[in-house]
Design a protein around this motif. Structure first.
Motif, short mmCIF file in Angstrom:
data_model
loop_
_atom_site.label_atom_id
_atom_site.label_comp_id
_atom_site.label_asym_id
_atom_site.label_seq_id
_atom_site.Cartn_x
_atom_site.Cartn_y
_atom_site.Cartn_z
N GLY A 257 -6.02 12.76 -7.93
CA GLY A 257 -6.78 13.19 -9.15
C GLY A 257 -5.80 13.18 -10.44
N LYS A 258 -4.49 12.49 -10.38
CA LYS A 258 -3.80 12.75 -11.40
C LYS A 258 -3.83 11.33 -12.49
CE LYS A 258 -0.22 15.31 -9.17
NZ LYS A 258 1.33 15.05 -8.87
N THR A 259 -4.49 10.48 -11.78
CA THR A 259 -4.78 9.18 -12.46
C THR A 259 -6.28 8.84 -12.25
OG1 THR A 259 -4.09 7.34 -10.98
CG2 THR A 259 -2.52 8.30 -12.70
N PRO A 260 -7.27 8.21 -13.31
CA PRO A 260 -8.56 7.77 -12.75
C PRO A 260 -8.86 7.22 -11.56
CG PRO A 260 -8.01 7.42 -15.17
CD PRO A 260 -6.61 7.64 -14.49
N TYR A 261 -9.81 7.53 -11.06
CA TYR A 261 -10.15 6.70 -9.60
C TYR A 261 -10.85 5.46 -9.89
CZ TYR A 261 -11.77 5.87 -5.08
OH TYR A 261 -11.93 5.16 -3.89
N ASN A 262 -10.17 4.41 -9.48
CA ASN A 262 -10.77 3.02 -9.46
C ASN A 262 -11.02 2.55 -8.13
OD1 ASN A 262 -10.57 0.12 -9.82
ND2 ASN A 262 -10.61 0.55 -11.88
N ALA A 263 -12.02 2.13 -7.68
CA ALA A 263 -12.43 1.69 -6.36
C ALA A 263 -12.01 0.17 -6.08
CB ALA A 263 -13.77 1.71 -5.98
N GLN A 264 -12.10 -0.36 -7.14
CA GLN A 264 -11.33 -1.90 -6.85
C GLN A 264 -9.82 -1.82 -6.79
OE1 GLN A 264 -12.70 -4.86 -6.37
NE2 GLN A 264 -10.69 -5.59 -6.14
N THR A 265 -9.05 -1.04 -7.60
CA THR A 265 -7.87 -0.74 -7.34
C THR A 265 -7.38 -0.16 -5.92
OG1 THR A 265 -7.48 -0.55 -9.76
CG2 THR A 265 -5.74 0.30 -8.29
N VAL A 266 -8.31 0.76 -5.31
CA VAL A 266 -8.14 1.18 -3.88
C VAL A 266 -8.27 -0.03 -2.94
CG1 VAL A 266 -8.86 2.63 -2.37
CG2 VAL A 266 -8.59 3.56 -4.70
N ARG A 267 -9.47 -0.83 -3.07
CA ARG A 267 -9.50 -1.97 -2.41
C ARG A 267 -8.05 -2.99 -2.27
NH1 ARG A 267 -14.65 -1.06 -3.45
NH2 ARG A 267 -14.57 -2.32 -5.39
N SER A 268 -7.90 -3.20 -3.45
CA SER A 268 -6.72 -4.17 -3.53
C SER A 268 -5.49 -3.70 -3.26
CB SER A 268 -6.61 -4.45 -5.10
OG SER A 268 -5.56 -5.31 -5.44
N GLU A 269 -4.80 -2.57 -3.42
CA GLU A 269 -3.89 -2.09 -2.94
C GLU A 269 -3.82 -1.87 -1.29
OE1 GLU A 269 -1.11 -2.04 -4.73
OE2 GLU A 269 -2.30 -2.57 -6.40
N ALA A 270 -5.01 -1.15 -0.97
CA ALA A 270 -5.22 -1.25 0.55
C ALA A 270 -5.04 -2.24 1.40
CB ALA A 270 -6.52 -0.27 1.06
N LYS A 271 -5.69 -3.58 0.67
CA LYS A 271 -5.52 -4.87 1.45
C LYS A 271 -3.85 -5.25 1.18
CE LYS A 271 -10.03 -6.63 -0.11
NZ LYS A 271 -10.92 -7.46 -0.86
N LYS A 272 -3.18 -4.93 0.20
CA LYS A 272 -1.76 -5.33 0.38
C LYS A 272 -1.02 -4.60 1.51
CE LYS A 272 -1.58 -5.98 -4.75
NZ LYS A 272 -1.14 -5.49 -5.93
N ILE A 273 -1.38 -3.36 1.68
CA ILE A 273 -0.69 -2.66 2.63
C ILE A 273 -1.04 -3.25 4.15
CG2 ILE A 273 -0.80 -0.23 3.95
CD1 ILE A 273 -1.20 0.94 1.07
N GLY A 274 -2.40 -3.69 4.34
CA GLY A 274 -2.69 -4.17 5.53
C GLY A 274 -2.09 -5.46 5.77
N LEU A 275 -1.83 -6.14 4.53
CA LEU A 275 -1.07 -7.54 4.72
C LEU A 275 0.51 -7.43 5.49
CD1 LEU A 275 -1.80 -9.45 1.70
CD2 LEU A 275 -2.52 -9.95 3.81
N HIS A 276 0.85 -6.15 5.53
CA HIS A 276 2.07 -5.87 6.12
C HIS A 276 2.11 -4.83 7.40
CE1 HIS A 276 4.19 -7.74 2.94
NE2 HIS A 276 3.11 -7.20 1.80
N ALA A 277 0.89 -4.73 7.77
CA ALA A 277 0.80 -3.62 8.83
C ALA A 277 0.52 -4.49 10.25
CB ALA A 277 -0.38 -2.72 8.70
N GLY A 278 0.52 -3.90 11.37
CA GLY A 278 -0.17 -4.21 12.65
C GLY A 278 0.85 -5.51 12.85
#
Length: 189
Positions: free
Chosen positions: A53-74
């Protein structure tokens, strides 16, 4: 929310400390995996203040960054750890290869939670009450099935449908706990 801040803080301190020292002299597959870890660290740096809650929540940013993490997982992660690639400058402990099943399971969990975070992005944050059905699963979900207390290591974590219904910060907490658990067990300081 204090547990989220502490868990996230521990994971980020580990990531930042590793990044500061990591790439010195790395080449080949060791450099490739270090670069992947740095990419995930960069995504965590964007997501953490948002989830707190320290910066504004942005669902599109969350999706984008989560996808980046997923590219390097599994499997994308595990294929970067062939036997014999420990030792300096790598920070990989020999325990990775001694307990490959646990390492591979944590990599799989990271992938599951990054995909779950993509799906949960529109749900907002439970802590702020901004998400859809923000009280829906309560603290039991954040601390229960997905926590690194053993349920996930036994294959009992939430599935994609359950993750998609959770507040984004709950899924993020599971993702950051997975990072922390892997670093604690399998990375040298």
């Amino acid at each position: 929310m204090n547990i989220l801040k502490m868990t996230t803080g521990v994971a980020l301190v580990s990531l930042f400390a590793a990044a500061a020292l990591a790439h010195g002299g790395a080449t080949g597959i060791v450099k490739e995996r270090m670069d992947g870890m740095s990419a995930m660290k960069d995504s965590m740096k964007v997501l953490t203040p948002m989830m707190q809650g320290k910066t504004p929540y942005n669902a599109q940013t969350v999706r984008s960054e989560a996808k980046k993490i997923g590219l390097h997982a599994g499997e994308s992660m595990t294929k970067l750890f062939p036997e014999g690639t420990d030792g300096k400058p790598s920070e990989a402990k020999p325990e990775i290869w001694q307990d490959w099943g646990s390492f591979a399971e944590l990599a799989r969990q990271l992938e599951t939670y990054s995909e779950g975070l993509v799906l949960a992005a529109d749900n907002g944050l439970m802590a702020s009450g901004s998400g859809k059905d923000s009280g829906m699963m309560g603290n039991a979900t954040m601390m229960g099935a997905g926590s690194m207390t053993g349920a996930d290591m036994m294959g009992g974590g939430p599935d994609q449908a359950q993750l998609s219904e959770m507040p984004a910060d709950g899924v993020f907490m599971m993702l950051s706990q997975t990072c922390s658990a892997c670093h604690t067990r399998f990375r040298s300081e």
